[in-house]
Design a protein around this motif. Structure first.
Motif, PDB file in Angstrom:
ATOM      1  N   THR A 114      -7.916  10.829  14.003  1.00 49.59           N
ATOM      2  CA  THR A 114      -7.785  12.017  14.850  1.00 49.59           C
ATOM      3  C   THR A 114      -7.249  13.205  14.058  1.00 49.59           C
ATOM      4  OG1 THR A 114      -7.420  10.623  16.789  1.00 49.59           O
ATOM      5  CG2 THR A 114      -6.741  12.922  16.959  1.00 49.59           C
ATOM      6  N   MET A 115      -6.228  12.970  13.246  1.00 44.71           N
ATOM      7  CA  MET A 115      -5.670  14.060  12.438  1.00 44.71           C
ATOM      8  C   MET A 115      -6.690  14.574  11.421  1.00 44.71           C
ATOM      9  SD  MET A 115      -2.523  14.707  13.380  1.00 44.71           S
ATOM     10  CE  MET A 115      -2.862  14.348  15.068  1.00 44.71           C
ATOM     11  N   THR A 116      -7.462  13.668  10.841  1.00 43.81           N
ATOM     12  CA  THR A 116      -8.491  14.070   9.886  1.00 43.81           C
ATOM     13  C   THR A 116      -9.542  14.939  10.564  1.00 43.81           C
ATOM     14  OG1 THR A 116      -8.176  12.106   8.538  1.00 43.81           O
ATOM     15  CG2 THR A 116     -10.275  13.238   8.302  1.00 43.81           C
ATOM     16  N   LEU A 117      -9.989  14.524  11.719  1.00 41.80           N
ATOM     17  CA  LEU A 117     -10.990  15.316  12.440  1.00 41.80           C
ATOM     18  C   LEU A 117     -10.452  16.694  12.788  1.00 41.80           C
ATOM     19  CD1 LEU A 117     -12.534  12.564  14.721  1.00 41.80           C
ATOM     20  CD2 LEU A 117     -13.543  13.610  12.677  1.00 41.80           C
TER      21      LEU A 117
ATOM     22  N   TYR B 268       3.300   9.286   3.059  1.00 39.93           N
ATOM     23  CA  TYR B 268       2.054   8.529   2.988  1.00 39.93           C
ATOM     24  C   TYR B 268       0.955   9.217   3.799  1.00 39.93           C
ATOM     25  CZ  TYR B 268       5.107   4.671   1.390  1.00 39.93           C
ATOM     26  OH  TYR B 268       6.010   3.886   0.712  1.00 39.93           O
ATOM     27  N   LEU B 269       1.302   9.669   4.996  1.00 38.02           N
ATOM     28  CA  LEU B 269       0.308  10.337   5.849  1.00 38.02           C
ATOM     29  C   LEU B 269      -0.149  11.660   5.241  1.00 38.02           C
ATOM     30  CD1 LEU B 269       1.752   9.528   9.359  1.00 38.02           C
ATOM     31  CD2 LEU B 269      -0.519   8.885   8.515  1.00 38.02           C
ATOM     32  N   THR B 270       0.768  12.394   4.634  1.00 36.36           N
ATOM     33  CA  THR B 270       0.380  13.644   3.977  1.00 36.36           C
ATOM     34  C   THR B 270      -0.651  13.373   2.890  1.00 36.36           C
ATOM     35  OG1 THR B 270       2.540  14.622   4.429  1.00 36.36           O
ATOM     36  CG2 THR B 270       1.233  15.647   2.695  1.00 36.36           C
ATOM     37  N   TYR B 271      -0.392  12.369   2.068  1.00 33.79           N
ATOM     38  CA  TYR B 271      -1.316  11.998   1.000  1.00 33.79           C
ATOM     39  C   TYR B 271      -2.648  11.522   1.577  1.00 33.79           C
ATOM     40  CZ  TYR B 271      -3.117   9.558  -3.116  1.00 33.79           C
ATOM     41  OH  TYR B 271      -3.903   9.128  -4.149  1.00 33.79           O
ATOM     42  N   ILE B 272      -2.586  10.666   2.587  1.00 32.53           N
ATOM     43  CA  ILE B 272      -3.804  10.146   3.212  1.00 32.53           C
ATOM     44  C   ILE B 272      -4.631  11.277   3.824  1.00 32.53           C
ATOM     45  CG2 ILE B 272      -4.644   8.793   5.188  1.00 32.53           C
ATOM     46  CD1 ILE B 272      -2.328   6.796   4.533  1.00 32.53           C
ATOM     47  N   LEU B 273      -3.982  12.200   4.508  1.00 34.70           N
ATOM     48  CA  LEU B 273      -4.719  13.297   5.147  1.00 34.70           C
ATOM     49  C   LEU B 273      -5.335  14.244   4.119  1.00 34.70           C
ATOM     50  CD1 LEU B 273      -2.433  13.965   8.233  1.00 34.70           C
ATOM     51  CD2 LEU B 273      -4.658  12.808   8.179  1.00 34.70           C
ATOM     52  N   HIS B 274      -4.676  14.408   2.977  1.00 38.69           N
ATOM     53  CA  HIS B 274      -5.298  15.192   1.898  1.00 38.69           C
ATOM     54  C   HIS B 274      -6.571  14.493   1.412  1.00 38.69           C
ATOM     55  CE1 HIS B 274      -2.777  18.629   1.038  1.00 38.69           C
ATOM     56  NE2 HIS B 274      -1.698  17.878   1.147  1.00 38.69           N
ATOM     57  N   ILE B 275      -6.505  13.176   1.283  1.00 38.14           N
ATOM     58  CA  ILE B 275      -7.680  12.417   0.844  1.00 38.14           C
ATOM     59  C   ILE B 275      -8.798  12.500   1.873  1.00 38.14           C
ATOM     60  CG2 ILE B 275      -8.564  10.094   0.371  1.00 38.14           C
ATOM     61  CD1 ILE B 275      -5.734   9.432  -0.738  1.00 38.14           C
TER      62      ILE B 275
ATOM     63  N   PRO C 272      -2.251  19.278   5.839  1.00 34.79           N
ATOM     64  CA  PRO C 272      -1.636  18.135   6.513  1.00 34.79           C
ATOM     65  C   PRO C 272      -0.148  18.316   6.819  1.00 34.79           C
ATOM     66  CG  PRO C 272      -3.099  17.366   4.802  1.00 34.79           C
ATOM     67  CD  PRO C 272      -3.026  18.866   4.670  1.00 34.79           C
ATOM     68  N   VAL C 273       0.602  18.902   5.887  1.00 34.94           N
ATOM     69  CA  VAL C 273       2.041  19.066   6.118  1.00 34.94           C
ATOM     70  C   VAL C 273       2.288  19.947   7.340  1.00 34.94           C
ATOM     71  CG1 VAL C 273       4.176  20.017   5.166  1.00 34.94           C
ATOM     72  CG2 VAL C 273       2.686  18.647   3.722  1.00 34.94           C
ATOM     73  N   GLN C 274       1.528  21.026   7.474  1.00 36.50           N
ATOM     74  CA  GLN C 274       1.676  21.903   8.637  1.00 36.50           C
ATOM     75  C   GLN C 274       1.408  21.132   9.923  1.00 36.50           C
ATOM     76  OE1 GLN C 274      -1.274  24.817   7.405  1.00 36.50           O
ATOM     77  NE2 GLN C 274       0.313  26.399   7.429  1.00 36.50           N
ATOM     78  N   LEU C 275       0.379  20.338   9.917  1.00 43.55           N
ATOM     79  CA  LEU C 275       0.008  19.587  11.106  1.00 43.55           C
ATOM     80  C   LEU C 275       1.076  18.561  11.472  1.00 43.55           C
ATOM     81  CD1 LEU C 275      -1.993  18.950  13.328  1.00 43.55           C
ATOM     82  CD2 LEU C 275      -3.251  17.522  11.709  1.00 43.55           C
TER      83      LEU C 275
END
Length: 124
Positions: A103-106, A25-32, A7-10
């Motif tokens: 979108t980021m998760t996908l 928050y987004l980094t944590y959410i995207l890891h989840i 996520p951090v790279q993205l």
């Protein structure tokens, strides 16, 4: 071809500065959501409470800080990459928190493979 495995790279690649709380928050959410992609359908009921607990903050603060970070990336970030990811002209409004997270998760779930030329400043 450049891939985003984390996520951090993205988030760095799209031009979101890490100085914003929404970035954390987004980094944590995207890891989840990378581990549990089905959670993208439960953002406010399952994911936000996890963020609230981890960062000891409120729901309104989580939503506001994520929205602010998305807007800053949308206004000042990597325009060609954002257009490619969101398949849109950037004249439009930025995506909602849920649209952005989904979108980021996908993208991460697909191992982040996109055929896009990256400028070196976003690869660090």
């Amino acid at each position: 071809m450049f891939t985003y495995s984390e996520p951090v790279q993205l988030l760095h690649a799209i031009g979101m500065p890490p100085k914003y709380r929404g970035f954390a928050y987004l980094t944590y959410i995207l890891h989840i959501t990378k581990q549990h992609p089905e959670y993208i359908y439960q953002i406010t009921t399952k994911i936000y409470p996890m963020v609230i607990e981890k960062y000891q903050t409120g729901k309104y603060c989580v939503e506001k800080n994520i929205r602010f970070a998305i807007r800053k990336a949308w206004e000042n970030g990597n325009k060609p990459l954002l257009n490619k990811i969101f398949n849109t002209k950037r004249d439009n409004w930025p995506p909602t928190n849920s649209e952005f997270i989904s979108t980021m998760t996908l993208l991460l779930f697909s191992d982040g493979q996109m055929d896009v030329q990256m400028s070196m400043e976003f690869l660090d």
